[in-house]
Design a protein around this motif. Structure first.
Motif, PDB file in Angstrom:
ATOM      1  N   MET A   1      36.549 132.081 -50.150  1.00 57.75           N
ATOM      2  CA  MET A   1      37.210 130.807 -49.888  1.00 57.75           C
ATOM      3  C   MET A   1      36.306 129.933 -49.015  1.00 57.75           C
ATOM      4  O   MET A   1      35.674 130.429 -48.075  1.00 57.75           O
ATOM      5  N   LYS A   2      36.259 128.660 -49.326  1.00 60.61           N
ATOM      6  CA  LYS A   2      35.426 127.747 -48.564  1.00 60.61           C
ATOM      7  C   LYS A   2      35.883 127.689 -47.113  1.00 60.61           C
ATOM      8  O   LYS A   2      37.077 127.604 -46.842  1.00 60.61           O
ATOM      9  N   PRO A   3      34.945 127.720 -46.143  1.00 61.12           N
ATOM     10  CA  PRO A   3      35.350 127.663 -44.732  1.00 61.12           C
ATOM     11  C   PRO A   3      36.132 126.388 -44.422  1.00 61.12           C
ATOM     12  O   PRO A   3      35.843 125.314 -44.958  1.00 61.12           O
ATOM     13  N   LEU A   4      37.105 126.513 -43.558  1.00 65.40           N
ATOM     14  CA  LEU A   4      37.858 125.359 -43.083  1.00 65.40           C
ATOM     15  C   LEU A   4      37.315 125.030 -41.696  1.00 65.40           C
ATOM     16  O   LEU A   4      37.796 125.499 -40.675  1.00 65.40           O
ATOM     17  N   ARG A   5      36.289 124.212 -41.683  1.00 68.44           N
ATOM     18  CA  ARG A   5      35.619 123.882 -40.429  1.00 68.44           C
ATOM     19  C   ARG A   5      36.431 122.837 -39.660  1.00 68.44           C
ATOM     20  O   ARG A   5      37.033 121.953 -40.261  1.00 68.44           O
ATOM     21  N   PRO A   6      36.425 122.915 -38.330  1.00 64.55           N
ATOM     22  CA  PRO A   6      37.172 121.923 -37.552  1.00 64.55           C
ATOM     23  C   PRO A   6      36.576 120.526 -37.623  1.00 64.55           C
ATOM     24  O   PRO A   6      37.260 119.538 -37.365  1.00 64.55           O
ATOM     25  N   HIS A   7      35.321 120.439 -37.976  1.00 66.26           N
ATOM     26  CA  HIS A   7      34.678 119.137 -38.194  1.00 66.26           C
ATOM     27  C   HIS A   7      33.449 119.373 -39.062  1.00 66.26           C
ATOM     28  O   HIS A   7      32.923 120.495 -39.132  1.00 66.26           O
ATOM     29  N   PRO A   8      32.957 118.355 -39.741  1.00 67.34           N
ATOM     30  CA  PRO A   8      31.757 118.522 -40.554  1.00 67.34           C
ATOM     31  C   PRO A   8      30.546 118.790 -39.667  1.00 67.34           C
ATOM     32  O   PRO A   8      30.582 118.526 -38.450  1.00 67.34           O
ATOM     33  N   PRO A   9      29.467 119.313 -40.247  1.00 71.93           N
ATOM     34  CA  PRO A   9      28.255 119.546 -39.447  1.00 71.93           C
ATOM     35  C   PRO A   9      27.780 118.263 -38.771  1.00 71.93           C
ATOM     36  O   PRO A   9      27.914 117.164 -39.310  1.00 71.93           O
ATOM     37  N   LEU A  10      27.217 118.436 -37.588  1.00 72.70           N
ATOM     38  CA  LEU A  10      26.659 117.315 -36.826  1.00 72.70           C
ATOM     39  C   LEU A  10      25.168 117.597 -36.607  1.00 72.70           C
ATOM     40  O   LEU A  10      24.737 117.983 -35.509  1.00 72.70           O
ATOM     41  N   PRO A  11      24.357 117.449 -37.654  1.00 70.74           N
ATOM     42  CA  PRO A  11      22.949 117.866 -37.590  1.00 70.74           C
ATOM     43  C   PRO A  11      22.118 117.119 -36.561  1.00 70.74           C
ATOM     44  O   PRO A  11      21.064 117.614 -36.141  1.00 70.74           O
ATOM     45  N   ALA A  12      22.550 115.942 -36.134  1.00 69.92           N
ATOM     46  CA  ALA A  12      21.800 115.215 -35.118  1.00 69.92           C
ATOM     47  C   ALA A  12      21.726 116.001 -33.806  1.00 69.92           C
ATOM     48  O   ALA A  12      20.802 115.800 -33.007  1.00 69.92           O
ATOM     49  N   TRP A  13      22.690 116.913 -33.605  1.00 71.05           N
ATOM     50  CA  TRP A  13      22.712 117.702 -32.381  1.00 71.05           C
ATOM     51  C   TRP A  13      21.963 119.019 -32.515  1.00 71.05           C
ATOM     52  O   TRP A  13      21.215 119.410 -31.624  1.00 71.05           O
ATOM     53  N   TYR A  14      22.195 119.754 -33.606  1.00 71.68           N
ATOM     54  CA  TYR A  14      21.670 121.119 -33.674  1.00 71.68           C
ATOM     55  C   TYR A  14      20.933 121.442 -34.963  1.00 71.68           C
ATOM     56  O   TYR A  14      20.519 122.579 -35.169  1.00 71.68           O
ATOM     57  N   GLY A  15      20.770 120.463 -35.852  1.00 76.86           N
ATOM     58  CA  GLY A  15      20.067 120.737 -37.100  1.00 76.86           C
ATOM     59  C   GLY A  15      20.971 121.419 -38.108  1.00 76.86           C
ATOM     60  O   GLY A  15      22.087 120.964 -38.370  1.00 76.86           O
ATOM     61  N   ALA A  16      20.528 122.536 -38.656  1.00 77.96           N
ATOM     62  CA  ALA A  16      21.282 123.249 -39.682  1.00 77.96           C
ATOM     63  C   ALA A  16      22.551 123.858 -39.096  1.00 77.96           C
ATOM     64  O   ALA A  16      22.609 124.221 -37.917  1.00 77.96           O
ATOM     65  N   GLU A  17      23.592 123.971 -39.930  1.00 81.25           N
ATOM     66  CA  GLU A  17      24.875 124.513 -39.484  1.00 81.25           C
ATOM     67  C   GLU A  17      24.723 125.917 -38.903  1.00 81.25           C
ATOM     68  O   GLU A  17      25.438 126.289 -37.963  1.00 81.25           O
ATOM     69  N   ALA A  18      23.781 126.706 -39.414  1.00 80.93           N
ATOM     70  CA  ALA A  18      23.585 128.064 -38.912  1.00 80.93           C
ATOM     71  C   ALA A  18      23.167 128.085 -37.439  1.00 80.93           C
ATOM     72  O   ALA A  18      23.334 129.101 -36.752  1.00 80.93           O
ATOM     73  N   ARG A  19      22.657 126.981 -36.959  1.00 83.54           N
ATOM     74  CA  ARG A  19      22.211 126.909 -35.559  1.00 83.54           C
ATOM     75  C   ARG A  19      23.306 126.406 -34.623  1.00 83.54           C
ATOM     76  O   ARG A  19      23.111 126.378 -33.409  1.00 83.54           O
ATOM     77  N   ARG A  20      24.446 125.999 -35.174  1.00 83.22           N
ATOM     78  CA  ARG A  20      25.473 125.386 -34.352  1.00 83.22           C
ATOM     79  C   ARG A  20      25.987 126.317 -33.255  1.00 83.22           C
ATOM     80  O   ARG A  20      26.015 125.949 -32.072  1.00 83.22           O
ATOM     81  N   ALA A  21      26.430 127.514 -33.635  1.00 83.67           N
ATOM     82  CA  ALA A  21      27.052 128.423 -32.669  1.00 83.67           C
ATOM     83  C   ALA A  21      26.115 128.767 -31.512  1.00 83.67           C
ATOM     84  O   ALA A  21      26.514 128.645 -30.342  1.00 83.67           O
ATOM     85  N   PRO A  22      24.866 129.208 -31.772  1.00 81.94           N
ATOM     86  CA  PRO A  22      23.994 129.506 -30.627  1.00 81.94           C
ATOM     87  C   PRO A  22      23.642 128.275 -29.805  1.00 81.94           C
ATOM     88  O   PRO A  22      23.486 128.370 -28.582  1.00 81.94           O
ATOM     89  N   TRP A  23      23.547 127.115 -30.471  1.00 81.38           N
ATOM     90  CA  TRP A  23      23.255 125.885 -29.738  1.00 81.38           C
ATOM     91  C   TRP A  23      24.405 125.528 -28.794  1.00 81.38           C
ATOM     92  O   TRP A  23      24.185 125.196 -27.627  1.00 81.38           O
ATOM     93  N   VAL A  24      25.643 125.600 -29.298  1.00 82.82           N
ATOM     94  CA  VAL A  24      26.805 125.288 -28.465  1.00 82.82           C
ATOM     95  C   VAL A  24      26.923 126.285 -27.319  1.00 82.82           C
ATOM     96  O   VAL A  24      27.179 125.906 -26.167  1.00 82.82           O
ATOM     97  N   ARG A  25      26.726 127.560 -27.625  1.00 83.99           N
ATOM     98  CA  ARG A  25      26.813 128.585 -26.582  1.00 83.99           C
ATOM     99  C   ARG A  25      25.782 128.326 -25.475  1.00 83.99           C
ATOM    100  O   ARG A  25      26.108 128.407 -24.276  1.00 83.99           O
ATOM    101  N   ALA A  26      24.569 127.995 -25.862  1.00 86.53           N
ATOM    102  CA  ALA A  26      23.526 127.722 -24.874  1.00 86.53           C
ATOM    103  C   ALA A  26      23.844 126.470 -24.061  1.00 86.53           C
ATOM    104  O   ALA A  26      23.575 126.419 -22.850  1.00 86.53           O
ATOM    105  N   LEU A  27      24.420 125.456 -24.700  1.00 84.40           N
ATOM    106  CA  LEU A  27      24.788 124.237 -23.988  1.00 84.40           C
ATOM    107  C   LEU A  27      25.830 124.540 -22.913  1.00 84.40           C
ATOM    108  O   LEU A  27      25.728 124.062 -21.773  1.00 84.40           O
ATOM    109  N   PHE A  28      26.834 125.351 -23.248  1.00 79.79           N
ATOM    110  CA  PHE A  28      27.843 125.718 -22.257  1.00 79.79           C
ATOM    111  C   PHE A  28      27.256 126.621 -21.173  1.00 79.79           C
ATOM    112  O   PHE A  28      27.654 126.523 -20.005  1.00 79.79           O
ATOM    113  N   ASP A  29      26.315 127.490 -21.539  1.00 81.97           N
ATOM    114  CA  ASP A  29      25.655 128.315 -20.526  1.00 81.97           C
ATOM    115  C   ASP A  29      24.975 127.435 -19.480  1.00 81.97           C
ATOM    116  O   ASP A  29      25.071 127.684 -18.272  1.00 81.97           O
TER     117      ASP A  29
END
Length: 250
Positions: A1-29
């Motif tokens: 089933m297609k993922p139900l993402r809370p918002h579309p990718p925002l590549p201007a911040w983190y590039g590819a969607e695969a990089r989103r989670a580690p990028w967000v985690r590092a930002l909060f760190d």
């Protein structure tokens, strides 16, 4: 089933969607030590009272065992602890080591803390009376496994409460909210960081508002809760911006 993402990718911040989670985690760190100060600016000092009202509205009360997902520095968990009292228990979970360290410094050893993701909870089936999630839905990868995990760990009749900001429906209020949250708060957050880290604090709040503006509408969140097996999902809105979603496990 297609993922139900809370918002579309925002590549201007983190590039590819695969990089989103580690990028967000590092930002909060990197911004954890400033987060409580920034949150005070964000809410104009009203956040604690609003959280307490929403928790009571959802049915959180004395003696309950509660899992606070994406607990961050423990801002919501503090209010949960006050409501469940000495007969209850609160467990905090977050993927950010920096946020968990800040939470431990703020709350001391009294609340167990776990490091993990909301979509893969390290909690036994039917082991908690309530699951709370405060203003972090937009940072999750997929609402379907997230809500399925909430349903799994809740006892029958257990409560889920999700607090989240939503894009205002009315044009004037949307412009006002954008001016404050999109421009004013990031600028003030840089000042509040008191020197080093100001740029990161500003980036955190700019990213925060971008995710609000692109977040799925409330109808999608309510439908996802129902799909996961929750009964009578409901929404309470304040100021056309702050949303509290609550439902019970079937």
């Amino acid at each position: 089933m297609k993922p139900l993402r809370p918002h579309p990718p925002l590549p201007a911040w983190y590039g590819a969607e695969a990089r989103r989670a580690p990028w967000v985690r590092a930002l909060f760190d990197r911004t954890a030590r400033h987060y409580d100060r920034i949150n005070g600016i964000l809410s104009l000092g009203t956040g604690r009272a609003y959280r307490r009202r929403a928790l009571r509205w959802a049915g959180i009360g004395p003696g309950m065992r509660v899992l606070d997902v994406a607990t961050g520095t423990g801002i919501l968990a503090r209010e949960v602890m006050a409501l469940v009292g000495p007969g209850g228990a609160v467990v905090g979970l977050d993927p950010s080591a920096g946020m968990l360290a800040a939470c431990r410094a703020a709350l001391g050893p009294g609340m167990p803390l776990l490091r993990g993701e909301g979509e893969n909870l390290p909690i036994a089936d039917a082991s908690v009376d309530a699951v709370t999630l405060g203003y972090a839905l937009r940072h999750m990868a997929d609402l379907r496994p997230l809500f399925a995990e909430f349903r799994r760990v809740l006892r029958p009749g257990g409560i889920v409460l999700v607090l989240e900001k939503t894009r205002p429906r009315h044009r004037l209020w949307r412009a006002c909210a954008h001016g404050w949250f999109g421009l004013g708060v990031p600028a003030l957050s840089r000042i509040a960081a008191l020197g080093r880290g100001g740029g990161e604090a500003r980036a955190l709040m700019r990213y925060y508002w971008d995710t609000v503006e692109h977040c799925v509408p409330p109808e999608t969140i309510l439908a996802a809760l129902a799909e996961a097996g929750f009964t009578a999902p409901r929404l309470q809105r304040e100021l056309d911006l702050f949303g509290a979603y609550a439902a019970r496990a079937a």
